[in-house]
Design a protein around this motif. Structure first.
Motif, PDB file in Angstrom:
ATOM      1  N   GLU A 647       0.816  -1.219   0.006  1.00  0.00           N
ATOM      2  CA  GLU A 647       0.228  -0.102   0.054  1.00  0.00           C
ATOM      3  C   GLU A 647       0.881   1.331   0.056  1.00  0.00           C
ATOM      4  O   GLU A 647       1.990   1.317   0.632  1.00  0.00           O
ATOM      5  N   PHE A 648       0.473   2.388  -0.758  1.00  0.00           N
ATOM      6  CA  PHE A 648       1.030   3.484  -0.635  1.00  0.00           C
ATOM      7  C   PHE A 648      -0.128   4.567  -0.480  1.00  0.00           C
ATOM      8  O   PHE A 648      -1.096   4.531  -1.264  1.00  0.00           O
ATOM      9  N   ALA A 649       0.368   5.999   0.022  1.00  0.00           N
ATOM     10  CA  ALA A 649      -0.509   6.830   0.221  1.00  0.00           C
ATOM     11  C   ALA A 649       0.238   8.033   0.120  1.00  0.00           C
ATOM     12  O   ALA A 649       1.265   8.327   0.682  1.00  0.00           O
ATOM     13  N   LEU A 665      -4.100  10.698  -2.659  1.00  0.00           N
ATOM     14  CA  LEU A 665      -3.942   9.710  -3.613  1.00  0.00           C
ATOM     15  C   LEU A 665      -3.567   8.395  -2.963  1.00  0.00           C
ATOM     16  O   LEU A 665      -2.221   8.324  -2.234  1.00  0.00           O
ATOM     17  N   ASP A 666      -4.247   7.300  -3.189  1.00  0.00           N
ATOM     18  CA  ASP A 666      -3.839   6.151  -2.511  1.00  0.00           C
ATOM     19  C   ASP A 666      -3.436   4.995  -3.489  1.00  0.00           C
ATOM     20  O   ASP A 666      -4.117   5.124  -4.662  1.00  0.00           O
ATOM     21  N   ALA A 667      -2.844   4.024  -3.344  1.00  0.00           N
ATOM     22  CA  ALA A 667      -2.583   3.035  -4.166  1.00  0.00           C
ATOM     23  C   ALA A 667      -2.287   1.485  -3.256  1.00  0.00           C
ATOM     24  O   ALA A 667      -1.745   1.715  -2.257  1.00  0.00           O
ATOM     25  N   GLY A 668      -2.657   0.417  -4.005  1.00  0.00           N
ATOM     26  CA  GLY A 668      -2.210  -0.686  -3.425  1.00  0.00           C
ATOM     27  C   GLY A 668      -2.987  -1.953  -3.777  1.00  0.00           C
ATOM     28  O   GLY A 668      -3.972  -1.826  -4.903  1.00  0.00           O
ATOM     29  N   ASN A 669      -2.620  -3.196  -3.232  1.00  0.00           N
ATOM     30  CA  ASN A 669      -3.587  -4.235  -3.643  1.00  0.00           C
ATOM     31  C   ASN A 669      -3.019  -5.572  -2.881  1.00  0.00           C
ATOM     32  O   ASN A 669      -1.910  -5.424  -2.009  1.00  0.00           O
ATOM     33  N   SER A 670      -3.684  -6.638  -2.675  1.00  0.00           N
ATOM     34  CA  SER A 670      -3.295  -8.054  -2.055  1.00  0.00           C
ATOM     35  C   SER A 670      -3.160  -8.852  -3.154  1.00  0.00           C
ATOM     36  O   SER A 670      -3.916  -8.850  -4.195  1.00  0.00           O
ATOM     37  N   TYR A 671      -2.079 -10.016  -2.706  1.00  0.00           N
ATOM     38  CA  TYR A 671      -1.905 -11.095  -3.816  1.00  0.00           C
ATOM     39  C   TYR A 671      -2.005 -12.305  -2.861  1.00  0.00           C
ATOM     40  O   TYR A 671      -1.758 -12.469  -1.854  1.00  0.00           O
ATOM     41  N   GLU A 672      -2.157 -13.350  -3.757  1.00  0.00           N
ATOM     42  CA  GLU A 672      -2.098 -14.769  -3.436  1.00  0.00           C
ATOM     43  C   GLU A 672      -0.731 -15.190  -3.220  1.00  0.00           C
ATOM     44  O   GLU A 672      -0.761 -15.997  -2.360  1.00  0.00           O
ATOM     45  N   SER A 673       0.274 -14.711  -3.986  1.00  0.00           N
ATOM     46  CA  SER A 673       1.571 -14.973  -3.475  1.00  0.00           C
ATOM     47  C   SER A 673       2.003 -14.494  -2.195  1.00  0.00           C
ATOM     48  O   SER A 673       1.636 -13.791  -1.491  1.00  0.00           O
ATOM     49  N   SER A 674       3.169 -14.963  -1.635  1.00  0.00           N
ATOM     50  CA  SER A 674       3.758 -14.768  -0.423  1.00  0.00           C
ATOM     51  C   SER A 674       4.437 -13.507  -0.378  1.00  0.00           C
ATOM     52  O   SER A 674       4.730 -12.854   0.439  1.00  0.00           O
ATOM     53  N   LEU A 675       4.754 -12.955  -1.754  1.00  0.00           N
ATOM     54  CA  LEU A 675       5.566 -11.681  -1.851  1.00  0.00           C
ATOM     55  C   LEU A 675       4.607 -10.700  -2.646  1.00  0.00           C
ATOM     56  O   LEU A 675       4.172 -11.140  -3.630  1.00  0.00           O
ATOM     57  N   LYS A 677       3.553  -7.624  -5.338  1.00  0.00           N
ATOM     58  CA  LYS A 677       4.126  -7.488  -6.802  1.00  0.00           C
ATOM     59  C   LYS A 677       4.151  -5.972  -6.851  1.00  0.00           C
ATOM     60  O   LYS A 677       2.964  -5.274  -6.379  1.00  0.00           O
ATOM     61  N   GLY A 678       4.839  -5.401  -7.827  1.00  0.00           N
ATOM     62  CA  GLY A 678       4.685  -3.969  -8.076  1.00  0.00           C
ATOM     63  C   GLY A 678       3.659  -3.539  -9.220  1.00  0.00           C
ATOM     64  O   GLY A 678       3.363  -2.490  -9.299  1.00  0.00           O
ATOM     65  N   SER A 679       3.064  -4.651  -9.948  1.00  0.00           N
ATOM     66  CA  SER A 679       2.244  -4.581 -10.914  1.00  0.00           C
ATOM     67  C   SER A 679       0.610  -4.527 -10.438  1.00  0.00           C
ATOM     68  O   SER A 679       0.360  -5.246  -9.136  1.00  0.00           O
ATOM     69  N   ASP A 680      -0.217  -4.592 -11.084  1.00  0.00           N
ATOM     70  CA  ASP A 680      -1.768  -4.597 -10.809  1.00  0.00           C
ATOM     71  C   ASP A 680      -2.150  -3.755  -9.718  1.00  0.00           C
ATOM     72  O   ASP A 680      -2.881  -4.084  -8.867  1.00  0.00           O
ATOM     73  N   LEU A 681      -1.435  -2.553  -9.367  1.00  0.00           N
ATOM     74  CA  LEU A 681      -1.928  -1.609  -8.317  1.00  0.00           C
ATOM     75  C   LEU A 681      -3.331  -1.153  -8.568  1.00  0.00           C
ATOM     76  O   LEU A 681      -3.593  -0.574  -9.836  1.00  0.00           O
ATOM     77  N   LEU A 706      -9.748   4.865  -8.956  1.00  0.00           N
ATOM     78  CA  LEU A 706      -9.575   5.320 -10.616  1.00  0.00           C
ATOM     79  C   LEU A 706      -9.570   4.326 -11.537  1.00  0.00           C
ATOM     80  O   LEU A 706      -9.591   4.474 -12.653  1.00  0.00           O
ATOM     81  N   ASN A 707      -9.188   3.036 -11.201  1.00  0.00           N
ATOM     82  CA  ASN A 707      -9.505   1.846 -12.254  1.00  0.00           C
ATOM     83  C   ASN A 707     -10.097   0.712 -11.396  1.00  0.00           C
ATOM     84  O   ASN A 707      -9.646  -0.160 -10.957  1.00  0.00           O
TER      85      ASN A 707
END
Length: 725
Positions: A647-649, A665-675, A677-681, A706-707
């Motif tokens: 997450e970033f804000a 402005l906020d950005a972030g996501n959660s992922y199935e992987s244990s680390l 990713k920088g994509s798909d924010l 926004l997306n």
């Protein structure tokens, strides 16, 4: 007759004949000088001569009564006299005048009493107590009002115009007055104000004068505006010719002089001198002199020399050089001496420092158990080996109410409405053993909990907490009934006492029954999990506030080794690193940023209880998206969470008075992987409003994704207390 007898007889009888002669004819003193009237030489020596005696000696001697040689003889009776008949010794009186005493010695009848004197006095409450009005006190709403302008001269070059305008009587009147007399009175007040301000900067010969002018009006039907001009003349600037301090020997020898920042040649400014003396009163108690007393300064001005100067002398009574002794207490026995000794950050024998005394008092206040508490140094007369006097600290305790009720409420899209209330007894198990009962009621969360908390448990700022709770949570990600038993030792910040370094560690036993989507079965099922965890956290905080930071940064690391029991034991580790920074652009604008990264190692996502997974979205995450809506979704469109998160804000916090505007402005996501990713924010943006109170800002944020993905709302609303981070 002896000489003494002779003069006594003369004193008894001489007055009446003499007074009679004086009353018969008024004496005339001769006129002398160039303006005296001219006299005829032929009339000089005649009976009408101005220089002739007023009473001839022969007439005076003939009027004297015969004297007797017997001093004890009775006085002759006074002859009776008819009213209105003059004698040689009494003037004529009108026949209508009665004698004060009748011939037979009786008093005349009293005059008739005035009937008004017999009337009762007027009651006090009927008196008109309104003060008389003068021309300057006209308060009739229909009275004419005059306008005036104010001009200041002579103080601008001294940078005193701002102070003058804030204190000016003319300025306070806002250009309106009842009459010219009132304007003149205000101007005289401002004359004295201007002189005081100039003297405060060292211009002790300063003078000021005011002038009221009436310019001609361009409209014959309206009077012209008055113009009040106050002109100040500073005169010479006085400077220090010498700086002398009368005090006892101190350690180090220059302790007083180096903390009195006054030098020869400095202007004799009131604020600077008062500040220098206050610095002595502040610093010496921090350097081992708790009983210092700064006396009355003396400044001898020399206005005869070419350079205007003043000789400065300051008496300072430092008192004994001291070190810390023991704690003693009086008043209500809230804490005994044993528990009081947990709080000091000094040891017996350390050099006295008032900052450590204040620190002790602040720590006692933070317990919340006192209505009032004071810590005062007390002389003992005990001398230590190093020559300092041991000073005991007297703690005056006044017990406050130990029970309190608290509540909070908030709303956010995705979490709905949530209210929380608590009852606390802060000293049910002395010392500082608190019992706390909490109720949570909301549209998507309900729960009960009981907490035992021991504050300052054997060490200052160390807290032991034991919690038993039962909670129901119903969100898109999961529906869970959870029971928890936990114990934790911590050192954390509070709104009263914010610390740089904080931590906690402890253990948890969790039993939870949750809904979970089973990808193998393609449906949602309920499963029961048993979890054992050893959570811990460390944080370094340099920010200037807990709820409304404006500068500094925070770094936080969470680490929780856990084991999940669900048909088998699966150990794993949950970690989270978060950093925030606050940079002030100006006094009203602060740029705030946040970054957060989380990871779960050692277990598959589907073996984790849904409540232990990482989710993104919501008021404390990526605003604009629903609570826990970011991350992988099941075929039904519900979030299933992941093993990693980023997450970033970024916020621009602009404040004006008690209000503020915060675009973000906020950005972030959660992922199935244990680390992560920088994509798909996923990005969210919006604007917030702030209302600043004495306990922190009230926050209202409105954001939009926004997306967005299908199913994400267009607008999200968040209401809470405190900044987003």
């Amino acid at each position: 007759m002896t000489g003494r007898q002779y003069w006594l007889a003369i004193a008894l009888v001489a007055a009446a004949p003499t007074a009679a002669q004086l009353n018969q004819q008024q004496g005339t003193a001769p006129a002398r000088g160039p303006d005296a009237p001219k006299t005829d030489p032929q009339t000089v020596g005649s009976p009408t001569d101005a220089n002739a005696p007023i009473v001839p000696d022969s007439e005076f001697n003939a009027s004297l009564p015969p004297l007797t040689g017997d001093i004890n003889a009775p006085l002759e009776p006074m002859p009776a006299q008819q009213a209105g008949t003059p004698t040689a010794s009494t003037p004529a009186v009108p026949a209508t005048t009665q004698p004060l005493v009748a011939a037979d010695g009786t008093l005349p009848p009293a005059a008739a009493e005035n009937p008004e004197l017999a009337q009762p006095l007027q009651p006090l409450n009927t008196f008109d107590t309104a003060p008389l009005q003068t021309a300057a006190d006209i308060k009739d709403k229909d009275a004419p009002e005059i306008r005036y302008d104010t001009e200041l001269k002579g103080l601008e070059k001294l940078d005193l115009a701002g102070q003058f305008n804030s204190l000016s009587a003319l300025k306070e009147g806002k250009g309106k007055a009842a009459n010219a007399t009132q304007v003149a009175a205000r101007a005289r007040e401002d004359e004295a104000l201007a002189v005081r301000l100039m003297k405060s900067l060292g211009y002790y010969d300063a003078t000021a004068i005011s002038l009221i002018e009436t310019p001609a009006s361009t409209d014959p039907n309206k009077p012209g505006r008055l113009k009040a001009t106050v002109t100040g003349t500073p005169g010479r600037l006085y400077r220090l010719s010498s700086v002398k301090v009368d005090t006892q020997p101190v350690v180090p020898a220059d302790l007083v002089t180096r903390n009195l920042p006054l030098r020869v040649g400095d202007p004799i400014e009131a604020a600077r001198i008062q500040g220098a003396e206050a610095n002595v009163s502040l610093v010496l108690p921090q350097q081992g002199y708790p009983f210092v007393k700064v006396g009355e300064r003396d400044i001898l001005l020399d206005d005869q020399a070419e350079q205007a100067t003043g000789a400065y002398t300051l008496p300072v009574d430092t008192g004994p050089r001291s070190s810390f002794g023991q704690l003693v207490t009086t008043g209500d026995p809230v804490f005994g001496v044993d528990h009081l000794n947990v709080f000091p950050r000094f040891k017996s024998g350390d050099l006295y420092d008032s900052r450590k005394t204040d620190d002790l008092r602040d720590a006692l206040v933070a317990t919340g158990l006192f209505r009032s508490v004071a810590v005062e140094p007390q002389r003992t007369g005990r001398t230590n080996a190093d020559g300092t006097e041991a000073i005991d600290l007297l703690v005056r305790q006044t017990e406050g109410p130990p029970r309190s009720l608290a509540g909070s409420a908030g709303y956010s899209t995705g979490q709905g409405f949530k209210a929380e209330g608590s009852w606390t007894h802060r000293n049910l198990f002395p010392p500082e053993g608190a019992l706390i009962g909490t109720v949570v009621a909301g549209t998507q969360e309900q729960g009960l909990s009981g907490t035992f908390r021991r504050s300052n448990a054997g060490q200052r700022d160390k807290t032991f907490t034991a919690i038993a709770s039962a909670v129901h949570q119903s969100y898109d990600a999961f529906d869970a009934f959870t029971g928890t038993l936990s114990a934790r030792w911590s050192r954390v910040s509070t709104p009263i006492w914010q610390k740089r370094f904080t931590y906690y560690y402890g253990g948890e036993l969790v039993g939870t029954n949750e809904s979970v989507y089973d990808f193998a079965r393609g449906d949602t099922v309920r499963r029961t999990y048993g979890i054992v965890a050893l959570p811990g956290q460390v944080e370094w905080d340099t920010s200037d506030s807990l709820l409304n930071p404006t500068r500094g940064y925070r770094l936080r690391l969470n680490l929780s080794p856990e084991g999940s029991v669900n048909g088998g034991v699966r150990p794993y580790v949950r970690t989270m690193i978060e950093g925030t920074v606050y940079y002030p652009i100006s006094s009203s604008l602060v740029i705030a940023g946040r970054a957060k990264v989380g990871s779960i190692q050692g277990i598959d996502r589907d073996d984790l209880a849904p409540s232990r997974r990482y989710y993104g979205g919501g008021g404390g995450s990526v605003r604009g998206y629903g609570y826990q809506r970011l991350g992988p979704l099941d075929p039904q469109g519900n979030p299933v969470g992941g093993r990693s998160l980023n997450e970033f804000a970024l916020e621009a916090r602009y404040r004006f008075g008690n209000f503020g505007i915060v675009p973000f402005l906020d950005a972030g996501n959660s992922y199935e992987s244990s680390l992560p990713k920088g994509s798909d924010l996923k990005f969210g943006a919006g604007i917030g409003g702030r209302f600043y109170t004495n306990f922190g800002p009230m926050r209202i944020d409105v954001a939009t994704p926004l997306n967005p993905r299908p199913g994400d709302g267009k607008v999200a609303l968040y209401i809470s207390i405190g900044q987003a981070f």
